[in-house]
Write a protein that holds these residues in place. Structure first.
Motif, PDB file in Angstrom:
ATOM      1  N   LEU A  59      12.880   9.726   2.503  1.00 30.68           N
ATOM      2  CA  LEU A  59      12.005  10.709   3.134  1.00 30.68           C
ATOM      3  C   LEU A  59      11.059  11.333   2.113  1.00 30.68           C
ATOM      4  O   LEU A  59       9.877  11.536   2.399  1.00 30.68           O
ATOM      5  N   ASP A  60      11.558  11.626   0.933  1.00 27.74           N
ATOM      6  CA  ASP A  60      10.708  12.186  -0.122  1.00 27.74           C
ATOM      7  C   ASP A  60       9.586  11.212  -0.489  1.00 27.74           C
ATOM      8  O   ASP A  60       8.433  11.623  -0.696  1.00 27.74           O
ATOM      9  N   ALA A  61       9.905   9.919  -0.559  1.00 29.82           N
ATOM     10  CA  ALA A  61       8.898   8.909  -0.900  1.00 29.82           C
ATOM     11  C   ALA A  61       7.877   8.760   0.222  1.00 29.82           C
ATOM     12  O   ALA A  61       6.680   8.574  -0.027  1.00 29.82           O
ATOM     13  N   ILE A  62       8.337   8.849   1.465  1.00 28.02           N
ATOM     14  CA  ILE A  62       7.423   8.774   2.614  1.00 28.02           C
ATOM     15  C   ILE A  62       6.430   9.924   2.562  1.00 28.02           C
ATOM     16  O   ILE A  62       5.229   9.739   2.781  1.00 28.02           O
ATOM     17  N   ARG A  63       6.919  11.115   2.256  1.00 27.71           N
ATOM     18  CA  ARG A  63       6.041  12.282   2.166  1.00 27.71           C
ATOM     19  C   ARG A  63       5.083  12.159   0.982  1.00 27.71           C
ATOM     20  O   ARG A  63       3.875  12.395   1.115  1.00 27.71           O
ATOM     21  N   GLU A  64       5.627  11.824  -0.180  1.00 23.00           N
ATOM     22  CA  GLU A  64       4.819  11.759  -1.402  1.00 23.00           C
ATOM     23  C   GLU A  64       3.687  10.757  -1.274  1.00 23.00           C
ATOM     24  O   GLU A  64       2.566  10.999  -1.747  1.00 23.00           O
ATOM     25  N   ASN A  65       3.953   9.641  -0.608  1.00 23.09           N
ATOM     26  CA  ASN A  65       2.942   8.590  -0.464  1.00 23.09           C
ATOM     27  C   ASN A  65       2.150   8.704   0.835  1.00 23.09           C
ATOM     28  O   ASN A  65       1.345   7.827   1.139  1.00 23.09           O
ATOM     29  N   ARG A  66       2.412   9.774   1.601  1.00 21.95           N
ATOM     30  CA  ARG A  66       1.669  10.062   2.847  1.00 21.95           C
ATOM     31  C   ARG A  66       1.668   8.858   3.789  1.00 21.95           C
ATOM     32  O   ARG A  66       0.646   8.508   4.388  1.00 21.95           O
ATOM     33  N   LEU A  67       2.817   8.207   3.919  1.00 27.49           N
ATOM     34  CA  LEU A  67       2.895   6.981   4.702  1.00 27.49           C
ATOM     35  C   LEU A  67       2.634   7.221   6.186  1.00 27.49           C
ATOM     36  O   LEU A  67       2.018   6.388   6.849  1.00 27.49           O
ATOM     37  N   ILE A  68       3.118   8.351   6.717  1.00 25.01           N
ATOM     38  CA  ILE A  68       2.913   8.631   8.140  1.00 25.01           C
ATOM     39  C   ILE A  68       1.435   8.870   8.419  1.00 25.01           C
ATOM     40  O   ILE A  68       0.871   8.325   9.369  1.00 25.01           O
ATOM     41  N   GLU A  69       0.799   9.686   7.588  1.00 23.30           N
ATOM     42  CA  GLU A  69      -0.627   9.975   7.758  1.00 23.30           C
ATOM     43  C   GLU A  69      -1.454   8.693   7.697  1.00 23.30           C
ATOM     44  O   GLU A  69      -2.332   8.456   8.538  1.00 23.30           O
ATOM     45  N   LYS A  70      -1.174   7.847   6.716  1.00 24.33           N
ATOM     46  CA  LYS A  70      -1.923   6.597   6.559  1.00 24.33           C
ATOM     47  C   LYS A  70      -1.670   5.656   7.734  1.00 24.33           C
ATOM     48  O   LYS A  70      -2.586   4.970   8.199  1.00 24.33           O
ATOM     49  N   ALA A  71      -0.428   5.611   8.205  1.00 20.48           N
ATOM     50  CA  ALA A  71      -0.095   4.741   9.339  1.00 20.48           C
ATOM     51  C   ALA A  71      -0.837   5.174  10.594  1.00 20.48           C
ATOM     52  O   ALA A  71      -1.380   4.341  11.332  1.00 20.48           O
ATOM     53  N   LEU A  72      -0.877   6.481  10.844  1.00 17.41           N
ATOM     54  CA  LEU A  72      -1.575   6.979  12.025  1.00 17.41           C
ATOM     55  C   LEU A  72      -3.075   6.755  11.923  1.00 17.41           C
ATOM     56  O   LEU A  72      -3.730   6.389  12.903  1.00 17.41           O
ATOM     57  N   LYS A  73      -3.629   6.961  10.737  1.00 19.34           N
ATOM     58  CA  LYS A  73      -5.064   6.725  10.557  1.00 19.34           C
ATOM     59  C   LYS A  73      -5.416   5.264  10.826  1.00 19.34           C
ATOM     60  O   LYS A  73      -6.424   4.962  11.459  1.00 19.34           O
ATOM     61  N   GLN A  74      -4.573   4.369  10.348  1.00 17.77           N
ATOM     62  CA  GLN A  74      -4.846   2.947  10.551  1.00 17.77           C
ATOM     63  C   GLN A  74      -4.711   2.567  12.019  1.00 17.77           C
ATOM     64  O   GLN A  74      -5.476   1.766  12.541  1.00 17.77           O
ATOM     65  N   ALA A  75      -3.735   3.169  12.690  1.00 14.42           N
ATOM     66  CA  ALA A  75      -3.506   2.833  14.096  1.00 14.42           C
ATOM     67  C   ALA A  75      -4.560   3.437  15.013  1.00 14.42           C
ATOM     68  O   ALA A  75      -4.912   2.840  16.041  1.00 14.42           O
ATOM     69  N   LEU A  76      -5.062   4.625  14.659  1.00 12.86           N
ATOM     70  CA  LEU A  76      -5.975   5.344  15.542  1.00 12.86           C
ATOM     71  C   LEU A  76      -7.445   5.100  15.246  1.00 12.86           C
ATOM     72  O   LEU A  76      -8.310   5.602  15.952  1.00 12.86           O
ATOM     73  N   SER A  77      -7.744   4.357  14.190  1.00 11.58           N
ATOM     74  CA  SER A  77      -9.150   4.119  13.870  1.00 11.58           C
ATOM     75  C   SER A  77      -9.392   2.641  13.596  1.00 11.58           C
ATOM     76  O   SER A  77      -8.491   1.899  13.220  1.00 11.58           O
ATOM     77  N   ARG A  78     -10.627   2.245  13.826  1.00 16.53           N
ATOM     78  CA  ARG A  78     -11.063   0.890  13.547  1.00 16.53           C
ATOM     79  C   ARG A  78     -12.409   0.975  12.824  1.00 16.53           C
ATOM     80  O   ARG A  78     -13.012   2.036  12.728  1.00 16.53           O
ATOM     81  N   GLU A  79     -12.899  -0.149  12.316  1.00 18.12           N
ATOM     82  CA  GLU A  79     -14.179  -0.144  11.599  1.00 18.12           C
ATOM     83  C   GLU A  79     -15.309   0.352  12.481  1.00 18.12           C
ATOM     84  O   GLU A  79     -16.269   0.945  12.012  1.00 18.12           O
ATOM     85  N   THR A  80     -15.175   0.108  13.782  1.00 17.94           N
ATOM     86  CA  THR A  80     -16.234   0.510  14.714  1.00 17.94           C
ATOM     87  C   THR A  80     -16.046   1.934  15.219  1.00 17.94           C
ATOM     88  O   THR A  80     -16.843   2.427  16.005  1.00 17.94           O
ATOM     89  N   GLY A  81     -14.990   2.612  14.770  1.00 17.70           N
ATOM     90  CA  GLY A  81     -14.754   3.976  15.222  1.00 17.70           C
ATOM     91  C   GLY A  81     -13.309   4.170  15.621  1.00 17.70           C
ATOM     92  O   GLY A  81     -12.413   3.497  15.125  1.00 17.70           O
ATOM     93  N   VAL A  82     -13.072   5.100  16.556  1.00 19.65           N
ATOM     94  CA  VAL A  82     -11.717   5.398  17.000  1.00 19.65           C
ATOM     95  C   VAL A  82     -11.181   4.242  17.836  1.00 19.65           C
ATOM     96  O   VAL A  82     -11.893   3.649  18.638  1.00 19.65           O
ATOM     97  N   ALA A  83      -9.918   3.928  17.651  1.00 24.11           N
ATOM     98  CA  ALA A  83      -9.295   2.811  18.355  1.00 24.11           C
ATOM     99  C   ALA A  83      -9.226   3.066  19.853  1.00 24.11           C
ATOM    100  O   ALA A  83      -9.282   4.194  20.317  1.00 24.11           O
ATOM    101  N   GLU A  84      -9.071   1.974  20.611  1.00 19.95           N
ATOM    102  CA  GLU A  84      -8.955   2.095  22.054  1.00 19.95           C
ATOM    103  C   GLU A  84      -7.701   2.895  22.406  1.00 19.95           C
ATOM    104  O   GLU A  84      -6.687   2.841  21.727  1.00 19.95           O
ATOM    105  N   GLU A  85      -7.783   3.614  23.516  1.00 24.17           N
ATOM    106  CA  GLU A  85      -6.696   4.498  23.936  1.00 24.17           C
ATOM    107  C   GLU A  85      -5.382   3.747  24.114  1.00 24.17           C
ATOM    108  O   GLU A  85      -4.310   4.253  23.756  1.00 24.17           O
TER     109      GLU A  85
END
Length: 246
Positions: A59-85
């Motif tokens: 859990l400490d490593a997940i927080r330190e490396n911001r894995l959740i934030e990065k995962a959500l950003k990748q899932a919710l955005s695409r090169e063309t903008g925000v990902a499809e709903e």
């Protein structure tokens, strides 16, 4: 999620790892978490759970490396903008990450009912309800005769330019239920007024709201009218950039 569960519990950390597999490979997680991929595989498949000290290290490593934030950003955005709903609302691993964040923010509010509007948000409500050890309730535009008695309330849809009625069977909301209102994506949250009214009719207690992805800040106008003070937006667009709030 059992009452009193902590973030460092083996079960929660295993669920987080399972959800992060949507974005990261075992090789990437092996390097980031400094753990062999074979062991991580056993954790993500729930065939084995980490010991308390190991869970805290992960859990400490997940927080330190911001894995959740990065995962959500990748899932919710695409090169063309925000990902499809649908990429959000029908992705169980991403919904589980949202569930974890909802649990972090509302675990002390004794939520026992997660309420949403529209069938497309039903998976979100169910996942969050599981994290919060609550029931889930979906208000629909159609009321069925098999329900018997039901609650109804309208809201003004600016997108459809009409009043939309939402309905919930009376047996779905117990008196004094502590309700969390949730929505997947929102340019606004116009349906919140109807959900709030239904909760009031049922003598339930609204305790907060959650939006996964807000396209604008207009939703704040509708939350302010209800008087709900605790509102959590997981991700929002600001100046064309996707900002995730952990």
């Amino acid at each position: 999620m059992s009452i009193g569960e902590t973030e460092e519990s083996s079960y929660i950390v295993a669920k987080l790892l399972n959800s992060l597999k949507e974005v990261y490979t075992f090789k990437e997680l092996e390097e980031i978490l400094d753990m062999p991929s074979q062991l991580l595989w056993r954790y993500t498949t729930f065939s084995q759970f980490p010991e308390r000290q190991t869970a805290k290290k992960i859990l400490d490593a997940i927080r330190e490396n911001r894995l959740i934030e990065k995962a959500l950003k990748q899932a919710l955005s695409r090169e063309t903008g925000v990902a499809e709903e649908w990429r959000l609302l029908f992705n169980p691993r991403i919904l589980n990450l949202v569930g974890y964040l909802a649990w972090k923010h509302f675990k002390d509010d004794e939520v026992n009912l997660v309420m949403t509007a529209g069938e497309k948000n039903s998976a979100l409500a169910v996942v969050l309800a599981e994290w919060l050890s609550a029931d889930a309730c979906v208000a629909t535009e159609h009321a069925w005769t098999s329900w018997g008695k039901f609650y109804s309330a309208p809201y003004n849809s600016s997108e459809r330019e009409e009043y939309v009625y939402l309905h919930v069977p009376k047996e779905a909301i117990k008196r004094d239920s502590r309700v969390l209102f949730v929505k997947g994506t929102a340019k606004n949250f116009e349906s919140l007024s109807a959900l709030y009214s239904i909760a009031e009719q049922a003598k339930a207690i609204p305790v907060g709201g959650l939006v996964v992805l807000a396209y604008t800040d207009k939703w704040t106008e509708f939350t302010a009218k209800t008087g709900i003070k605790k509102f959590y937006v997981v991700a929002s667009l600001r100046g064309g950039q996707l900002v995730v709030s952990i």
